[in-house]
Design a protein around this motif. Structure first.
Motif, PDB file in Angstrom:
ATOM      1  N   MET A 149      -3.475   8.449 -26.778  1.00 43.12           N
ATOM      2  CA  MET A 149      -4.358   9.619 -26.786  1.00 43.12           C
ATOM      3  C   MET A 149      -5.393   9.503 -27.896  1.00 43.12           C
ATOM      4  O   MET A 149      -6.552   9.882 -27.715  1.00 43.12           O
ATOM      5  CB  MET A 149      -3.544  10.910 -26.931  1.00 43.12           C
ATOM      6  N   ARG A 150      -4.996   8.955 -29.030  1.00 39.76           N
ATOM      7  CA  ARG A 150      -5.948   8.749 -30.134  1.00 39.76           C
ATOM      8  C   ARG A 150      -7.030   7.750 -29.727  1.00 39.76           C
ATOM      9  O   ARG A 150      -8.214   7.969 -29.972  1.00 39.76           O
ATOM     10  CB  ARG A 150      -5.187   8.266 -31.370  1.00 39.76           C
ATOM     11  N   LEU A 151      -6.619   6.646 -29.088  1.00 35.77           N
ATOM     12  CA  LEU A 151      -7.586   5.647 -28.626  1.00 35.77           C
ATOM     13  C   LEU A 151      -8.519   6.219 -27.556  1.00 35.77           C
ATOM     14  O   LEU A 151      -9.724   5.942 -27.546  1.00 35.77           O
ATOM     15  CB  LEU A 151      -6.863   4.415 -28.087  1.00 35.77           C
ATOM     16  N   ILE A 152      -7.968   7.019 -26.666  1.00 34.21           N
ATOM     17  CA  ILE A 152      -8.784   7.658 -25.626  1.00 34.21           C
ATOM     18  C   ILE A 152      -9.800   8.587 -26.267  1.00 34.21           C
ATOM     19  O   ILE A 152     -10.978   8.598 -25.896  1.00 34.21           O
ATOM     20  CB  ILE A 152      -7.887   8.415 -24.621  1.00 34.21           C
ATOM     21  N   ASP A 153      -9.369   9.379 -27.241  1.00 36.30           N
ATOM     22  CA  ASP A 153     -10.293  10.293 -27.923  1.00 36.30           C
ATOM     23  C   ASP A 153     -11.415   9.539 -28.631  1.00 36.30           C
ATOM     24  O   ASP A 153     -12.584   9.923 -28.539  1.00 36.30           O
ATOM     25  CB  ASP A 153      -9.546  11.162 -28.938  1.00 36.30           C
ATOM     26  N   GLU A 154     -11.059   8.468 -29.329  1.00 33.52           N
ATOM     27  CA  GLU A 154     -12.079   7.689 -30.037  1.00 33.52           C
ATOM     28  C   GLU A 154     -13.094   7.098 -29.070  1.00 33.52           C
ATOM     29  O   GLU A 154     -14.301   7.164 -29.303  1.00 33.52           O
ATOM     30  CB  GLU A 154     -11.418   6.565 -30.842  1.00 33.52           C
TER      31      GLU A 154
ATOM     32  N   LEU B 260     -10.910   5.775 -15.047  1.00 33.96           N
ATOM     33  CA  LEU B 260     -10.878   4.378 -14.611  1.00 33.96           C
ATOM     34  C   LEU B 260     -11.475   3.442 -15.660  1.00 33.96           C
ATOM     35  O   LEU B 260     -10.881   2.411 -16.002  1.00 33.96           O
ATOM     36  CB  LEU B 260     -11.621   4.232 -13.288  1.00 33.96           C
ATOM     37  N   ARG B 261     -12.626   3.814 -16.199  1.00 37.42           N
ATOM     38  CA  ARG B 261     -13.264   2.967 -17.213  1.00 37.42           C
ATOM     39  C   ARG B 261     -12.456   2.938 -18.508  1.00 37.42           C
ATOM     40  O   ARG B 261     -12.378   1.915 -19.182  1.00 37.42           O
ATOM     41  CB  ARG B 261     -14.681   3.467 -17.512  1.00 37.42           C
ATOM     42  N   ILE B 262     -11.855   4.056 -18.861  1.00 39.28           N
ATOM     43  CA  ILE B 262     -11.041   4.094 -20.078  1.00 39.28           C
ATOM     44  C   ILE B 262      -9.769   3.269 -19.878  1.00 39.28           C
ATOM     45  O   ILE B 262      -9.304   2.599 -20.809  1.00 39.28           O
ATOM     46  CB  ILE B 262     -10.734   5.546 -20.488  1.00 39.28           C
ATOM     47  N   THR B 263      -9.226   3.252 -18.658  1.00 40.17           N
ATOM     48  CA  THR B 263      -8.072   2.414 -18.363  1.00 40.17           C
ATOM     49  C   THR B 263      -8.412   0.946 -18.567  1.00 40.17           C
ATOM     50  O   THR B 263      -7.644   0.190 -19.182  1.00 40.17           O
ATOM     51  CB  THR B 263      -7.600   2.640 -16.916  1.00 40.17           C
TER      52      THR B 263
ATOM     53  N   LEU C 174     -17.373   8.012 -28.167  1.00 40.52           N
ATOM     54  CA  LEU C 174     -18.454   7.025 -28.113  1.00 40.52           C
ATOM     55  C   LEU C 174     -19.165   7.038 -26.759  1.00 40.52           C
ATOM     56  O   LEU C 174     -20.394   6.912 -26.697  1.00 40.52           O
ATOM     57  CB  LEU C 174     -17.906   5.620 -28.389  1.00 40.52           C
ATOM     58  N   THR C 175     -18.405   7.152 -25.699  1.00 48.60           N
ATOM     59  CA  THR C 175     -18.962   7.129 -24.342  1.00 48.60           C
ATOM     60  C   THR C 175     -18.350   8.265 -23.528  1.00 48.60           C
ATOM     61  O   THR C 175     -17.410   8.054 -22.750  1.00 48.60           O
ATOM     62  CB  THR C 175     -18.669   5.781 -23.664  1.00 48.60           C
ATOM     63  N   PRO C 176     -18.900   9.472 -23.656  1.00 49.32           N
ATOM     64  CA  PRO C 176     -18.298  10.625 -22.975  1.00 49.32           C
ATOM     65  C   PRO C 176     -18.450  10.602 -21.455  1.00 49.32           C
ATOM     66  O   PRO C 176     -17.795  11.380 -20.771  1.00 49.32           O
ATOM     67  CB  PRO C 176     -19.020  11.827 -23.584  1.00 49.32           C
TER      68      PRO C 176
END
Length: 88
Positions: free
Chosen positions: A49-54, A65-68, A58-60
């Motif tokens: 969750m921390r990595l996803i938030d960071e 899919l892209r975050i995966t 940067l790229t909202p």
């Protein structure tokens, strides 16, 4: 009286006490509340969750899919369903 206090009042059924169903009716509590256990967050989920938030800061515009794909490139083995659940 708070919901937690009412839940604490429920006792196991015996010949001298009413059934749990009846106790819940009297205290206006759903029976499913008796068996509910709050989920503990795993440390792996917190890291993800921390990595996803960071990355989302940067790229909202990136979706799950892209975050995966991003997390998999970082070495975390996750699938889209898990990322969607954590993003919620």
């Amino acid at each position: 009286m708070s919901r937690a206090q009412r839940l604490a009042m429920i006792v196991p059924p015996s010949p001298a006490t009413p059934s749990q169903r009846r106790q819940c009716q009297l205290l206006v509590i759903g029976r499913s509340s008796l068996h509910y256990q709050q989920r503990e967050w795993l440390t792996e989920d917190l890291v993800l969750m921390r990595l996803i938030d960071e990355h989302h800061l940067l790229t909202p515009v990136y979706g799950s899919l892209r975050i995966t794909v991003h997390l998999n490139r970082l070495g975390h083995r996750v699938n889209r369903k898990q990322v969607r659940r954590l993003m919620r």
